[in-house]
Every structure is written in structure tokens, then in C-alpha cells.
Design a protein around this motif. Sequence first.
Motif, PDB file in Angstrom:
ATOM      1  N   TRP A  62      -2.964   7.460   9.434  1.00 43.36           N
ATOM      2  CA  TRP A  62      -3.940   7.786   8.405  1.00 43.36           C
ATOM      3  C   TRP A  62      -5.332   7.462   8.948  1.00 43.36           C
ATOM      4  N   HIS A  63      -6.286   8.336   8.708  1.00 45.70           N
ATOM      5  CA  HIS A  63      -7.630   8.156   9.246  1.00 45.70           C
ATOM      6  C   HIS A  63      -8.372   7.004   8.580  1.00 45.70           C
ATOM      7  N   SER A  64      -7.998   6.698   7.345  1.00 41.32           N
ATOM      8  CA  SER A  64      -8.727   5.659   6.621  1.00 41.32           C
ATOM      9  C   SER A  64      -7.818   5.010   5.586  1.00 41.32           C
ATOM     10  N   SER A  65      -8.059   3.730   5.326  1.00 41.16           N
ATOM     11  CA  SER A  65      -7.312   3.029   4.282  1.00 41.16           C
ATOM     12  C   SER A  65      -7.634   3.579   2.905  1.00 41.16           C
ATOM     13  N   TRP A  91       0.853  -1.187   0.000  1.00 41.54           N
ATOM     14  CA  TRP A  91       0.000   0.000   0.000  1.00 41.54           C
ATOM     15  C   TRP A  91       0.885   1.232   0.000  1.00 41.54           C
ATOM     16  N   LEU A  92       0.621   2.139  -0.912  1.00 36.94           N
ATOM     17  CA  LEU A  92       1.363   3.399  -0.965  1.00 36.94           C
ATOM     18  C   LEU A  92       0.494   4.481  -0.343  1.00 36.94           C
ATOM     19  N   MET A  93       0.965   5.015   0.783  1.00 35.22           N
ATOM     20  CA  MET A  93       0.191   5.995   1.534  1.00 35.22           C
ATOM     21  C   MET A  93       0.874   7.362   1.473  1.00 35.22           C
ATOM     22  N   PRO A  94       0.147   8.429   1.150  1.00 32.47           N
ATOM     23  CA  PRO A  94       0.746   9.767   1.098  1.00 32.47           C
ATOM     24  C   PRO A  94       0.925  10.332   2.502  1.00 32.47           C
ATOM     25  N   THR A  95       2.011  11.040   2.722  1.00 29.00           N
ATOM     26  CA  THR A  95       2.210  11.687   4.025  1.00 29.00           C
ATOM     27  C   THR A  95       1.428  12.996   4.116  1.00 29.00           C
ATOM     28  N   GLU A  96       1.114  13.575   2.966  1.00 24.30           N
ATOM     29  CA  GLU A  96       0.284  14.775   2.985  1.00 24.30           C
ATOM     30  C   GLU A  96      -1.130  14.391   3.425  1.00 24.30           C
ATOM     31  N   GLY A  97      -1.639  15.085   4.410  1.00 23.60           N
ATOM     32  CA  GLY A  97      -2.957  14.765   4.937  1.00 23.60           C
ATOM     33  C   GLY A  97      -2.929  13.755   6.061  1.00 23.60           C
ATOM     34  N   ALA A  98      -1.773  13.160   6.325  1.00 21.74           N
ATOM     35  CA  ALA A  98      -1.639  12.212   7.432  1.00 21.74           C
ATOM     36  C   ALA A  98      -1.208  12.959   8.695  1.00 21.74           C
TER      37      ALA A  98
END
Length: 343
Positions: free
Chosen positions: A160-163, A136-143
Amino acid sequence: MTDSLLEGFERPLLDLCDDEQLRRTEAGEGAADLWARIDALGYTDALLPEASGGAGLSLSDLFPLALAAARAGLPLPFAETAVARAILASAGITAGPGAIAIAPLALEVGGQIVCRDVPGAALADHVLLSRNDAWWLMPTEGAQREPGAFRPRVSATVRWHSSAQAVARIPAAGADAETLCNALHAVGMAGAMQRIQALGVTYATDRRQFGRAIGQFQAVQQELSVLAEQVAAAVLAARLGCAASAGYLPDPLLAATAKLRTSAAATRVAAIAHAVHGAIGITEEHVLGLFTRRLHEWRTTAGTESRCAARLGGALLAEPASTLFDFARTRLVAERPAVAMEG
């Protein structure tokens, strides 16, 4: 080819990672510009196939480059980004120019996804994590990012608030971010220890007491020799952890072995280095602390010593007919590439 690649990478790397730049980046300043310059060298795409603009290198080929980056003190996740881009490219995904940290999933509660104390996450654009046999590639922006314990402006616990915030999901049986971190963190520690050794030798040569260099005292020589022994063992262990003969995914047991051995060396190397340097080694003016803090951070993140030992012990117990010697001889060895026979 490896020597040529290393020379072409290490020379500009040393110019970009001078002591002042390292201090600024650790303080959270100038990281974006430094990464742009590092990425422009092209080595972060080294594991990509040639058709995608890379060099098609394996993880073992990346080892000397990752070691050089750690030795130079590059605070950004160079090796992690190189491997993450290769994983994404295998699914036809272009990662973009930003840095990518890698971390195992630590916690998932009420839809929230948490990765704890991720090295480089405060400076990275994305975090690649493994979840449910997928990358899973998760962005740090917004985290939500909480400062790391050892490098608060560089590393972070990321929530992260949601997957649903994932920007890419790549199915992969056995996707294992912890194994990747074990191998890459072992290389990071080995490179940092090489730099610490050089700092210790230089200081012991330059610092004079009672009319002679402290490096001429037998007690200091003994400490530096033990340090050198530990560094050499760590480099060999880290090389073993990246000894995949092809591809970019390490063997889980070799990676665990590498992380366990480099972690053991790290505690002794950090203690000896600070003992040799004395009080100056903990000041902001000296770069020693920048490297010893990384050793402690890498030791305590992803696959800790206890987790690596448990993984190795579990594998040994799963082969009841095997002795410890046979297990080490057959399972903890690097693959040897096939050699073509003439005639």
C-alpha cells in the motif's frame, strides 16, 4: 454442538470443493462465486456474538471447522475471515461479505506498507494487519499485488502506498497478527496433511505393481505409517494452538508451538507423499500438489520455524529458575475451563 456444527459445514463444503473447482480457484477462476457460496453457509460469522448474528464461538470451537476447510482444500481464507470479522465486530465494525486475509506487517518504508506472501491475499477483499498496537484493515483494491511464490493466483505480497488507505483502525494493546497466523496456519497445515494422508492411502491401495497393490509392500507401509504419525502429531499441535478457552485470540506461546510442530511435520509428510505417488504426484492432473504447495507456503509465511523457535526460546530464557520440563508443563498447556462443583 461442535459435532452438529461440523456436520452442517463439512457436507456442503465437500460438494463445493471438488477437485475441478479446486484447480479452477488455484488458477484464479471462479473464486468470487465459490466464496459467496461458502459465506452463505453462515459459518464465517461463527465467532461473532449472537447479538451480531453469530454463534459466539471461541477459537477452540472454530478449530474443527477450520480443520475441515483445510482438509477439503478450500483455497480461500475461511478461518482468517472468521477471526477478522470477530475482531472488527468487537469495535462495532461490519466487515462486509468479502474474504479477509491476515498478515503481520513486514516492512514500512517511506510511508509504504508491505505484507509479504500473504496466503489468500490475491482472492481477498481486505488484509487485516497489526501495527503499533492496533489492528488495521487494508483494502486489496488499489494495492499493488505481486504473485506469491507457491500459489501465484491465490496468494500475494501486498503493498500500500500510504497508511491513509486503511479503512479501519482498532486500538488493541498487544495486537499480534503473527500469533494469529501461527495458530491458523498450523490448523491449515494439519487439515491439508489429513487430506494428503487420505490421498496416499487411496493411491497405495489402488496402484498395483508386480501383481499386487503397492500398499502391500513393507517399505510403502513403513512410509505411510510414519506419515500417519506425523499427521496425528500435527493435528494435536494445531488443536493446542487454538486452545483458548474463551475468545478468539490464541496464546502466543501455544500458537508458536503449534506452528513449529506442524511445520516440522509438513516437510516429512510432503516428501513421503510424493515418494509414494511417484511422478504422477507432480502432474497437473493430480491434486496432491495443490496440498503440498500449501504446506510449503504456510511454513515460510508469517511466523517461520526460526521465529517460532526464537519466541519459545526467549520465553524460556526469561524464566531462568524454570527447567525445560517445568516450562513445558506450566506454559505450554491449554487452559482448562472451570468446572462447577455441586454441593
